[in-house]
Design a protein around this motif. Structure first.
Motif, PDB file in Angstrom:
ATOM      1  N   ARG A  89     -38.166  57.146  11.573  1.00 29.28           N
ATOM      2  CA  ARG A  89     -37.506  56.384  12.638  1.00 29.28           C
ATOM      3  C   ARG A  89     -37.205  57.258  13.838  1.00 29.28           C
ATOM      4  N   ARG A 149     -34.753  57.892   1.374  1.00 29.80           N
ATOM      5  CA  ARG A 149     -33.945  57.581   2.560  1.00 29.80           C
ATOM      6  C   ARG A 149     -34.191  58.586   3.675  1.00 29.80           C
ATOM      7  N   MET A 202     -43.247  49.533   2.657  1.00 30.42           N
ATOM      8  CA  MET A 202     -42.887  50.492   1.616  1.00 30.42           C
ATOM      9  C   MET A 202     -42.864  49.758   0.276  1.00 30.42           C
ATOM     10  N   LEU A 262     -35.660  46.667   2.341  1.00 33.31           N
ATOM     11  CA  LEU A 262     -36.192  47.023   3.658  1.00 33.31           C
ATOM     12  C   LEU A 262     -36.686  45.822   4.442  1.00 33.31           C
ATOM     13  N   ASP A 318     -41.939  61.467  -1.164  1.00 33.27           N
ATOM     14  CA  ASP A 318     -40.985  62.264  -0.398  1.00 33.27           C
ATOM     15  C   ASP A 318     -41.177  63.755  -0.599  1.00 33.27           C
ATOM     16  N   THR A 327     -37.377  48.483  -2.090  1.00 32.72           N
ATOM     17  CA  THR A 327     -38.120  49.729  -2.276  1.00 32.72           C
ATOM     18  C   THR A 327     -37.307  50.680  -3.142  1.00 32.72           C
ATOM     19  N   LEU A 336     -37.320  57.809   5.682  1.00 34.05           N
ATOM     20  CA  LEU A 336     -37.098  56.730   6.640  1.00 34.05           C
ATOM     21  C   LEU A 336     -36.409  57.252   7.892  1.00 34.05           C
ATOM     22  N   ASP A 337     -35.421  58.119   7.722  1.00 34.86           N
ATOM     23  CA  ASP A 337     -34.723  58.685   8.881  1.00 34.86           C
ATOM     24  C   ASP A 337     -35.669  59.514   9.744  1.00 34.86           C
ATOM     25  N   ARG A 386     -41.997  49.999  12.677  1.00 37.24           N
ATOM     26  CA  ARG A 386     -41.185  49.073  11.888  1.00 37.24           C
ATOM     27  C   ARG A 386     -41.383  49.342  10.398  1.00 37.24           C
ATOM     28  N   PHE A 387     -40.402  48.938   9.601  1.00 41.42           N
ATOM     29  CA  PHE A 387     -40.490  49.059   8.151  1.00 41.42           C
ATOM     30  C   PHE A 387     -40.251  47.690   7.517  1.00 41.42           C
TER      31      PHE A 387
END
Length: 428
Positions: A409, A402, A376, A132, A354, A94, A405-406, A416-417
């Protein structure tokens, strides 16, 4: 990479890819320039490609002057202009940033690929991406062209009247489709394209293009296979392939839900023959009632394509005919109400994906319509063109891929990714 920065790459007038003697690699997020951190760089994965971007000057960073610099001429041959370059990274990766460049007047529209930032570091290519999904099903090293061609020819001879087999043979040999290639290698995920029509007019459709200056990257299927033709492809694969998945909804077709009765009959036929493996559908999830019938027939999982969790940008890209974003949300809920697996095929475009408002909208969507997995996948389109076409302007500083994703999560710990459709049968 902790103490040094990657160098800028450019294409000279003859098309050779060269590194700049001192300008550093730069990266872009919807036009916002940045210096990628060493942690954002990985060696260019095997199977990736590097593209020259015609009509676009590369942008690098001048460390001494502490500013970004548009490179308009070749430092080794100043009489000649140069072009920017970008990486089309291998599947399972990704992108974190797109390539940094300045578009010149009358520059051609870029073809339907993803354009990830790429540079040169210590004798090798590097790019801004993260892997990923560890699944190797589309890794370059697993595809031997001679073996695939031999298997395709053998299978075509065995099924001369099955139009779907013949179509997939062309996909494997002409277009190099990884899913079609895996079918003929009797492994992992196999494609089941069915629909020559669609109820959306996606700007970035890879099988049918109305946009002037763009061409489809592959030919769309021209017929609707019968349930028997579909089962003849699917059943042997599910019976013997490791981690077997068969999937409706491919890049070489329109929307599979428009062939609901055929899919329903095929699923029932397949499940009469075997309970092994996973029957999956990649879809725009536009027809909840059809999805309900497919789920009741034995569909195991659904992947929903999404460019944005904001309805206005969704509609601007998909340009749906006869359905809305609310129907997509209803389809997700319907599948989950039956205890079935749902993933998002979430197109990643740095600077848009983002954007703080997009991240907020995605979190809101996941609250009201939970999914199991987000794939992704990189947005295959000219970044400037697609953002202009959907009416997006980068106003607030992007959060970074990034960081998304944080956030996800932390907020959705069970989410899940990945990049691929998983096999849900532990015994397959």
């Amino acid at each position: 990479m902790a103490t040094h920065r990657a160098l800028l790459l450019y294409a000279d007038h003859s098309g050779r890819i060269l590194e700049h003697p001192y300008l550093e690699m730069a990266a872009s997020s919807a036009g916002r320039l940045s210096r990628p951190s060493p942690e954002d760089l990985i060696p260019l994965p095997e199977g990736s490609e590097i593209f020259r971007l015609p009509g676009r000057f590369p942008v690098g960073y001048d460390r001494e002057k502490k500013r970004f610099h548009v490179l308009s001429s070749d430092p080794y041959n100043p009489r000649h202009t140069v072009d920017a370059v970008a990486a089309f990274v291998a599947p399972a990766h990704t992108q974190l940033y797109t390539a940094a460049y300045k578009t010149r007047r009358h520059a051609p529209l870029l073809p339907l690929f993803a354009y990830t930032a790429v540079g040169w570091f210590q004798g090798g290519f590097v790019t801004t991406a993260v892997r990923l999904d560890p699944d190797p099903r589309q890794d370059f090293k697993h595809f031997d062209p001679e073996t695939i061609a031999r298997n395709v020819r053998r299978r075509l001879r065995r099924a001369p009247t099955n139009r779907l087999v013949q179509h997939l043979g062309r996909c494997a040999l002409t277009y190099g489709c990884p899913a079609a290639r895996n079918l003929f290698m009797d492994r992992w995920e196999a494609p089941l394209p069915t629909s020559p029509s669609c109820n959306a007019r996606c700007l970035g459709c890879i099988s049918l293009q109305e946009e002037s200056g763009l061409c489809a990257t592959q030919e769309r299927i021209r017929f609707v296979p019968t349930a028997e033709e579909i089962a003849e492809v699917a059943v042997p694969h599910l019976l013997k392939a490791p981690r077997a998945v068969v999937s409706f909804g491919q890049g070489c077709e329109g929307e599979p839900l428009l062939q609901g009765p055929t899919l329903e009959a095929a699923i029932r036929h397949i499940r009469r023959e075997t309970s092994r493996g996973t029957i999956h559908c990649n879809s725009n999830a536009s027809l909840p009632d059809v999805i309900a019938r497919l789920a009741d027939a034995g569909l195991d999982s659904l992947r929903v394509s999404l460019n944005s969790a904001r309805p206005a940008f969704y509609h601007a890209y998909y340009r749906p005919k006869g359905y809305s974003f609310d129907d997509v949300v209803r389809s997700i809920r319907l599948m989950k109400s039956r205890g079935l697996f749902v993933s998002l095929n979430y197109f990643v475009l740095p600077g848009f994906t983002d954007d703080p408002e997009e991240v907020r909208a995605l979190c809101d969507l996941l609250e009201k319509a939970p999914v199991d997995l987000i794939q992704m996948r990189n947005f295959n389109a000219d970044p400037e063109w697609i953002l202009k076409s959907i009416g997006f302007r980068c106003v607030r500083k992007p959060m970074g891929i990034r960081r998304i994703l944080d956030i996800l999560r932390d907020r959705f710990p069970d989410l899940r990714f990945g990049y691929f459709n998983p096999c849900l049968d532990p015994n397959a």
